[in-house]
Design a protein around this motif. Structure first.
Motif, mmCIF file in Angstrom:
data_model
loop_
_atom_site.group_PDB
_atom_site.id
_atom_site.type_symbol
_atom_site.label_atom_id
_atom_site.label_comp_id
_atom_site.label_asym_id
_atom_site.label_seq_id
_atom_site.Cartn_x
_atom_site.Cartn_y
_atom_site.Cartn_z
ATOM 1 N N PRO A 171 0.832 -1.295 -0.001
ATOM 2 C CA PRO A 171 0.034 0.077 0.100
ATOM 3 C C PRO A 171 0.944 1.087 0.058
ATOM 4 C CG PRO A 171 -0.441 -1.073 2.055
ATOM 5 C CD PRO A 171 0.738 -2.013 1.143
ATOM 6 N N GLY A 172 2.029 1.113 0.410
ATOM 7 C CA GLY A 172 2.875 2.365 0.407
ATOM 8 C C GLY A 172 3.648 2.507 -0.806
ATOM 9 N N SER A 173 3.695 1.808 -1.772
ATOM 10 C CA SER A 173 4.106 2.052 -3.052
ATOM 11 C C SER A 173 3.934 3.276 -3.688
ATOM 12 C CB SER A 173 3.989 0.634 -4.036
ATOM 13 O OG SER A 173 4.618 0.917 -5.264
ATOM 14 N N ALA A 174 4.901 3.873 -4.154
ATOM 15 C CA ALA A 174 4.917 5.201 -4.959
ATOM 16 C C ALA A 174 4.400 4.845 -6.628
ATOM 17 C CB ALA A 174 6.100 5.931 -5.259
ATOM 18 N N LYS A 175 5.146 3.690 -7.015
ATOM 19 C CA LYS A 175 4.972 3.055 -8.366
ATOM 20 C C LYS A 175 3.293 2.918 -8.501
ATOM 21 C CE LYS A 175 7.046 0.264 -11.594
ATOM 22 N NZ LYS A 175 8.112 -0.541 -12.061
ATOM 23 N N GLY A 176 2.985 2.149 -7.538
ATOM 24 C CA GLY A 176 1.546 1.528 -7.432
ATOM 25 C C GLY A 176 0.754 2.801 -7.512
ATOM 26 N N GLN A 204 -9.290 14.514 -11.611
ATOM 27 C CA GLN A 204 -9.222 15.037 -10.039
ATOM 28 C C GLN A 204 -8.636 13.796 -9.261
ATOM 29 O OE1 GLN A 204 -11.835 15.888 -12.101
ATOM 30 N NE2 GLN A 204 -11.334 17.945 -12.159
ATOM 31 N N THR A 205 -9.089 12.558 -9.593
ATOM 32 C CA THR A 205 -8.614 11.207 -8.754
ATOM 33 C C THR A 205 -7.287 10.966 -9.054
ATOM 34 O OG1 THR A 205 -10.682 10.252 -9.013
ATOM 35 C CG2 THR A 205 -9.199 9.075 -8.338
ATOM 36 N N ALA A 206 -6.667 11.336 -10.341
ATOM 37 C CA ALA A 206 -5.463 11.020 -10.820
ATOM 38 C C ALA A 206 -4.480 12.081 -10.093
ATOM 39 C CB ALA A 206 -5.507 11.286 -12.313
ATOM 40 N N GLU A 207 -4.939 13.276 -9.697
ATOM 41 C CA GLU A 207 -4.195 14.355 -9.226
ATOM 42 C C GLU A 207 -3.798 13.694 -7.801
ATOM 43 O OE1 GLU A 207 -5.998 17.956 -8.129
ATOM 44 O OE2 GLU A 207 -3.894 18.766 -7.881
ATOM 45 N N LYS A 208 -4.715 13.273 -7.201
ATOM 46 C CA LYS A 208 -4.599 12.858 -5.755
ATOM 47 C C LYS A 208 -3.718 11.689 -5.675
ATOM 48 C CE LYS A 208 -9.260 13.890 -4.427
ATOM 49 N NZ LYS A 208 -10.671 13.667 -4.359
ATOM 50 N N LEU A 209 -3.762 10.615 -6.633
ATOM 51 C CA LEU A 209 -3.025 9.592 -6.500
ATOM 52 C C LEU A 209 -1.536 9.879 -6.967
ATOM 53 C CD1 LEU A 209 -5.491 7.267 -8.378
ATOM 54 C CD2 LEU A 209 -4.615 6.857 -6.202
ATOM 55 N N TYR A 210 -1.438 10.999 -7.747
ATOM 56 C CA TYR A 210 0.028 11.259 -8.121
ATOM 57 C C TYR A 210 0.725 11.989 -6.968
ATOM 58 C CZ TYR A 210 -0.850 10.861 -13.206
ATOM 59 O OH TYR A 210 -1.045 10.346 -14.326
ATOM 60 N N LEU A 211 -0.087 12.926 -6.324
ATOM 61 C CA LEU A 211 0.226 13.494 -5.141
ATOM 62 C C LEU A 211 0.936 12.563 -3.944
ATOM 63 C CD1 LEU A 211 -2.056 16.749 -4.905
ATOM 64 C CD2 LEU A 211 0.419 16.859 -5.411
ATOM 65 N N LEU A 212 -0.126 11.424 -3.792
ATOM 66 C CA LEU A 212 0.197 10.318 -2.785
ATOM 67 C C LEU A 212 1.612 9.629 -3.500
ATOM 68 C CD1 LEU A 212 -1.648 9.514 -0.557
ATOM 69 C CD2 LEU A 212 -2.493 7.860 -1.955
ATOM 70 N N VAL A 239 3.979 10.850 -4.780
ATOM 71 C CA VAL A 239 5.079 11.763 -4.618
ATOM 72 C C VAL A 239 5.369 11.827 -3.013
ATOM 73 C CG1 VAL A 239 5.777 14.222 -4.645
ATOM 74 C CG2 VAL A 239 4.690 13.510 -6.639
ATOM 75 N N GLN A 240 4.304 11.871 -2.364
ATOM 76 C CA GLN A 240 4.437 11.624 -0.718
ATOM 77 C C GLN A 240 5.209 10.660 -0.571
ATOM 78 O OE1 GLN A 240 0.762 12.560 0.782
ATOM 79 N NE2 GLN A 240 1.212 11.341 2.843
ATOM 80 N N HIS A 241 4.897 9.380 -1.176
ATOM 81 C CA HIS A 241 5.716 8.215 -0.806
ATOM 82 C C HIS A 241 7.171 7.892 -1.249
ATOM 83 C CE1 HIS A 241 2.453 5.884 1.229
ATOM 84 N NE2 HIS A 241 1.578 6.259 -0.123
ATOM 85 N N ASP A 242 7.398 8.903 -2.398
ATOM 86 C CA ASP A 242 8.830 8.846 -2.720
ATOM 87 C C ASP A 242 8.788 10.219 -3.665
ATOM 88 O OD1 ASP A 242 11.217 8.772 -3.996
ATOM 89 O OD2 ASP A 242 10.800 6.514 -4.961
ATOM 90 N N PRO A 243 9.407 11.219 -3.019
ATOM 91 C CA PRO A 243 9.378 12.716 -3.691
ATOM 92 C C PRO A 243 10.494 12.467 -5.082
ATOM 93 C CG PRO A 243 9.730 12.759 -1.408
ATOM 94 C CD PRO A 243 9.761 11.250 -1.619
ATOM 95 N N SER A 244 11.445 11.421 -5.038
ATOM 96 C CA SER A 244 12.180 11.471 -6.070
ATOM 97 C C SER A 244 11.940 10.760 -7.340
ATOM 98 C CB SER A 244 13.842 11.121 -5.708
ATOM 99 O OG SER A 244 13.747 9.828 -5.106
ATOM 100 N N TYR A 245 10.744 10.264 -7.176
ATOM 101 C CA TYR A 245 10.397 9.222 -8.554
ATOM 102 C C TYR A 245 9.688 10.047 -9.377
ATOM 103 C CZ TYR A 245 7.483 5.646 -10.648
ATOM 104 O OH TYR A 245 6.629 5.038 -11.473
#
Lengths: 206, 394
Positions: free
Chosen positions: B305-310, B328-336, B338-344
């Motif tokens: 559940p913590g996977s940035a790639k997922g 809008q959903t895509a934006e939330k997921l991209y932000l999530l 980034v939160q999990h891996d800011p350098s991805y």
């Protein structure tokens, strides 16, 4: 069969041939574009081409790519040897091979992805390769340029170049396809020149 | 100049026919009464198979993940009957292909698509397919099939109607010849397929797997194909083929294997299959097979559940599907992500593209510049630079 015979007779009587020599400005008002056609090339007139041999050839070509949006189809030595195609298709119309759809407001890269998937999903061709996918302008609009290749069922390798852009509710394209060996390079510059003269007449034709 | 695939397939079949000197179609399985030797025409069929496999292995379409291959190899080994264990070589490889399929060459080389693995829920389901395919090898079905149809009009008719799938995920890029086409597309006679079901089922039970999972797998694949209106081009994804397998499995479960339980191996399988889920989802997304992609991404995120790639791929699913409120959903997921891996890098691009479409120039510029800073050699660098140029010019 009867219809084909009647059309052929009418075409002969009217002096209409399946190929017409072109050169100079060509305006497709209803389709909202104009373009300078190259000297010495011939425009293929599908409605007058009822010859059985042509039918076989066209069926083969149509398997390689869907001609539904094609408006101008040009060749110098024959459609199997090179063709420059200019056309447009409504973005609400489904593409024949991909499940993905075009839509208004798509970025050029997104449009290119859909067009690429349509080529890649075509079951009538194989070994599809995208050799170049880059941003480009078509009639001043932001769009994309693709260079790709594929193999026909007969084993012939074809190379293609396509400039495309979504403007309003339409996807416009100027495309060139020819056998990879010899023919693609031979007339590529002519294609680029045709593309440079292509002009969309009105920005929004919805 | 290379020979066209249709001609190659035809020629290879003719070679197979010409090689065919023996009239007997019924052959004992390997291992029965110690039998392990090959007949002359069979030897040539094996040589032909090895040639096809070489091309397949050089095609770049094999999925090379040593942990996964080792796991599948262990499942394969567990299914091999005692009488031939250690005396024959049965190997399984994975092909990067989103379509549902598995097939076997006559020399015991089994191939399974990532698209099939991604549809499975546990080891018992994988074992079902491997046991079925393995039986085609052990019971020497390919040579029997070749002999059976030798010289018959129906055989030539079959050749004419084989719809060898082309396209990028079809057969042509795999460079399969006649043997591969028969195994992957046209299949065996109904009688031989039924035998593979019956014997395979027995191998499955003897190896301690739960046979009820066989039916569940077929139902799962059928449901998926119906929901997404997918016409799978390969044998294992086709409706009549699946229907036959289901019928046979249900019958076997209701008769001699009724009440047999066994190992499902769900946890092991889920762990091993994990990396395939996103790789296969990416292929599905590029083909617009959105439900299939979503199913795999959801499963991936359940386990990690913590996977940035997922989260990025789930965002891609929404952005590419483009239904109402998907952006809008895509934006939330991209932000999530980034939160999990800011350098991805990828989610920054996703955000940049969304902001660009929404006319939020400054946010778009920031995200796209961040993307390029993390992925300076990105394939789509030219597009991103063009977008940045347009933002600067506006």
């Amino acid at each position: 069969m009867k219809t084909a015979a009647i059309v052929s007779c009418l075409a002969l009587l009217c002096g209409c041939a399946p190929y017409v020599m072109v050169g100079g400005k060509y305006t497709a008002g209803p389709e909202n574009f104009e373009v300078d056609l190259p000297q010495g090339w011939r425009k293929h007139e599908l409605r007058f081409d009822q010859h059985p041999a042509s039918r076989v050839m066209l069926e083969e070509l149509n398997k390689r790519r869907d001609p539904a949006g094609d408006i101008v189809r040009l060749t110098r030595d024959g459609l199997l040897l090179q063709q420059i195609i200019i056309g447009r298709t409504g973005i609400d119309k489904e593409l024949p091979h991909t499940k993905r759809k075009l839509s208004k407001g798509m970025l050029p890269q997104e449009v290119a992805e859909v067009i690429i998937d349509n080529i890649r999903s075509n079951p009538n061709i194989s070994n599809q390769n995208v050799l170049e996918n880059s941003p480009a302008r078509l009639s001043g609009y932001t769009g994309f340029k693709l260079i790709y290749s594929y193999q026909t069922k007969e084993g012939l390798r074809i190379k293609g170049a396509c400039y495309g852009a979504v403007v309003g509710d339409w996807y416009y394209y100027v495309l060139y396809e020819a056998p990879e060996r010899y023919y693609f390079t031979k007339d590529y510059q002519v294609f680029e020149q045709v593309k440079d003269t292509f002009k969309i007449l009105k920005a929004d034709t919805t | 100049m290379s020979m066209p695939i249709k001609n190659r397939i035809g020629l290879a079949f003719l070679i197979l026919l010409a090689l065919n000197a023996c009239a007997t179609t019924s052959l004992s399985p390997f291992g029965k009464e110690g039998l392990l030797s090959l007949e002359e025409d069979e030897k040539r069929l094996w040589i032909r198979s090895e040639e096809e496999q070489k091309k397949l292995h050089n095609s770049g379409y094999l999925y090379e993940d040593s942990a996964l291959l080792s796991f599948i190899s262990n499942v394969t080994e567990r299914l091999i009957p005692e009488e031939i264990k250690g005396r024959v070589s049965i190997q399984t490889r994975v092909i990067k292909n989103p379509h549902v399929n598995a097939f076997t060459f006559p020399n015991g080389r089994i191939y399974i698509h990532t698209g099939f693995l991604a549809k499975m829920e546990n080891e018992a389901q994988l074992a079902t397919v491997l046991a079925h395919e393995m039986t085609h090898f052990i019971n020497r079905h390919t040579i029997q099939q070749v002999r059976r149809v030798r010289g018959t009009a129906s055989f030539l008719g079959t050749l004419q109607v084989i719809a060898a799938p082309a396209g990028v995920y079809g057969l042509a890029p795999l460079l399969l010849g006649a043997v591969g086409v028969m195994a992957a597309v046209s299949g065996y006679s109904k009688e031989l397929e039924t035998e593979a079901d019956r014997v395979g089922f027995d191998l499955l039970v003897k190896a301690g797997y739960d046979p009820a999972e066989a039916v569940k797998l077929i139902e799962h694949v059928q449901k998926h194909a119906e929901e997404e209106k997918i016409e799978e081009p390969f044998l294992f994804g086709s409706h009549p083929y699946l229907q036959d397998r289901k019928g046979n499995y249900v019958q076997l479960l209701q008769s001699e294997y009724g009440g047999k339980g066994g190992d499902k191996g769900a946890e092991r399988f889920t762990r091993m299959i994990h990396p395939i889920l996103l790789d296969n989802a990416a292929m599905d997304l590029s083909m617009g097979r959105f439900n299939s992609a979503k199913d795999a991404i959801d499963r991936f995120l359940q386990n990690e559940p913590g996977s940035a790639k997922g989260h990025y791929y789930l965002g891609e699913f929404h952005r590419k599907r483009g239904q109402e409120s998907d952006a809008q959903t895509a934006e939330k997921l991209y932000l999530l992500a980034v939160q999990h891996d800011p350098s991805y890098a990828d989610p920054h691009k996703g955000l940049g593209l969304l902001y660009l479409k929404w006319g939020q120039k400054e946010k778009a510029r920031e995200s796209l510049e961040r993307y390029l800073s993390f992925a300076p050699h990105a394939e789509d660098k030219a597009y991103i630079e063009q977008y940045l140029q347009e933002i600067a010019n506006r």
